[in-house]
Design a protein around this motif. Structure first.
Motif, PDB file in Angstrom:
ATOM      1  N   UNK A  29       0.333  49.499 -34.495  1.00  0.00           N
ATOM      2  CA  UNK A  29      -0.962  50.173 -34.505  1.00  0.00           C
ATOM      3  C   UNK A  29      -1.980  49.332 -35.260  1.00  0.00           C
ATOM      4  N   UNK A  30      -3.144  49.884 -35.454  1.00  0.00           N
ATOM      5  CA  UNK A  30      -4.232  49.150 -36.085  1.00  0.00           C
ATOM      6  C   UNK A  30      -3.924  48.773 -37.533  1.00  0.00           C
ATOM      7  N   UNK A  31      -3.019  49.513 -38.201  1.00  0.00           N
ATOM      8  CA  UNK A  31      -2.680  49.149 -39.580  1.00  0.00           C
ATOM      9  C   UNK A  31      -1.662  48.007 -39.660  1.00  0.00           C
TER      10      UNK A  31
ATOM     11  N   UNK B 128       0.227  56.194 -37.296  1.00  0.00           N
ATOM     12  CA  UNK B 128      -0.113  55.097 -36.417  1.00  0.00           C
ATOM     13  C   UNK B 128      -0.734  55.538 -35.111  1.00  0.00           C
ATOM     14  N   UNK B 129      -0.625  56.837 -34.786  1.00  0.00           N
ATOM     15  CA  UNK B 129      -1.258  57.373 -33.582  1.00  0.00           C
ATOM     16  C   UNK B 129      -2.153  58.543 -33.987  1.00  0.00           C
ATOM     17  N   UNK B 130      -2.973  58.990 -33.064  1.00  0.00           N
ATOM     18  CA  UNK B 130      -3.948  60.032 -33.395  1.00  0.00           C
ATOM     19  C   UNK B 130      -3.510  61.425 -32.977  1.00  0.00           C
TER      20      UNK B 130
ATOM     21  N   UNK C 117      -3.270  46.751 -48.124  1.00  0.00           N
ATOM     22  CA  UNK C 117      -2.788  47.480 -46.953  1.00  0.00           C
ATOM     23  C   UNK C 117      -3.380  48.884 -46.913  1.00  0.00           C
ATOM     24  N   UNK C 118      -3.955  49.250 -45.787  1.00  0.00           N
ATOM     25  CA  UNK C 118      -4.501  50.588 -45.571  1.00  0.00           C
ATOM     26  C   UNK C 118      -3.707  51.237 -44.451  1.00  0.00           C
ATOM     27  N   UNK C 119      -2.747  52.055 -44.821  1.00  0.00           N
ATOM     28  CA  UNK C 119      -1.823  52.614 -43.843  1.00  0.00           C
ATOM     29  C   UNK C 119      -2.435  53.789 -43.104  1.00  0.00           C
ATOM     30  N   UNK C 120      -2.065  53.924 -41.843  1.00  0.00           N
ATOM     31  CA  UNK C 120      -2.532  55.046 -41.032  1.00  0.00           C
ATOM     32  C   UNK C 120      -1.902  56.342 -41.527  1.00  0.00           C
TER      33      UNK C 120
ATOM     34  N   UNK D  94       2.242  51.773 -32.604  1.00  0.00           N
ATOM     35  CA  UNK D  94       1.154  52.343 -31.826  1.00  0.00           C
ATOM     36  C   UNK D  94       1.733  53.355 -30.836  1.00  0.00           C
ATOM     37  N   UNK D  95       0.872  53.937 -30.007  1.00  0.00           N
ATOM     38  CA  UNK D  95       1.360  54.795 -28.934  1.00  0.00           C
ATOM     39  C   UNK D  95       2.360  54.046 -28.061  1.00  0.00           C
TER      40      UNK D  95
END
Length: 234
Positions: A205-207, A56-58, A20-23, A212-213
């Motif tokens: 999100x991607x992780x 999870x968001x930028x 697992x690669x978490x955001x 996500x947003x």
């Protein structure tokens, strides 16, 4: 859970930790103001773990705290001054002693997002009760109202294998039962369940672990509905 499944849980836990690669937490602000027609702003803080930090968001403006502020401003027709105090990996002990003191005083509302890391770390109900009680003691001195959000539905996380997710879900249910009791004993404090049913397809999100947003907006909308219940927030 049947003990015969525990070796599977252990193996799936080892696999998850290795893959697992978490955001990480986003850039952008950790506080802001949502305008509204009222004169007196509602002062909001979101406290807790990586979800409070917005992993999870930028950008922090896409995370839970900012989304909740927007939802509350729309419902109460008041400006909302918001701040987010969260930390990746924070369990209840760290939140209690390191993060609560960072909050402003004289807040109208604090929303606590915590407990997932306690579940993942194997901390039991007694330790959770002790630290949650300490957290709420600090929050009720700083805020007129406190809301504790229930633990996430681990069985719905795409990143978590099924048997491990079921095990984590059972542990989360045990902590949620304690949370309800502790909230009942604290004035001006309420418990808010996670949204019922299956989250929308774009929730994660991607992780595949954090929202996500769109996920944060969906979650914030649900929490705002439960907080307001058709009435102006304090």
């Amino acid at each position: 859970m049947n003990p015969v499944w525990l070796p599977v849980v252990v193996l799936q836990g080892v696999w998850l930790r290795s893959t697992l690669r978490l955001a990480s937490a986003p850039g952008g602000g950790v506080s802001g103001t949502v305008p509204g027609p009222g004169a007196e702003p509602l002062r909001l803080a979101v406290l807790g773990d990586s979800t409070a930090a917005g992993c999870g968001v930028t950008d922090g403006e896409e995370a839970f705290a900012a989304s909740l502020a927007q939802e509350l401003a729309a419902r109460t027709r008041r400006p909302v001054d918001w701040q987010a105090v969260g930390q990746f990996g924070a369990a209840s002990r760290r939140i209690r002693f390191q993060l609560v003191p960072r909050l402003d005083d004289n807040l109208d509302l604090v929303v606590l997002l915590a407990g997932a890391n306690d579940v993942l770390a194997g901390r039991g109900p007694d330790l959770w009760r002790e630290d949650l009680t300490g957290i709420l003691a600090g929050l009720t001195r700083r805020a007129h109202r406190v809301a504790v959000v229930g633990l996430p539905p681990f069985t719905l996380f795409p990143a978590i294998p099924a048997t491990l997710a079921r095990y984590l879900g059972e542990r989360a249910a045990a902590l949620d039962a304690v949370t309800r009791e502790v909230c009942w004993d604290h004035p001006r404090t309420s418990f808010i369940d996670q949204p019922a049913g299956t989250p929308p397809p774009d929730f994660f999100s991607i992780d595949r672990f954090h929202p996500s947003t769109h996920g944060y907006r969906f979650w914030a909308r649900d929490v705002a509905d439960r907080l307001c219940l058709g009435q102006p927030a304090p």
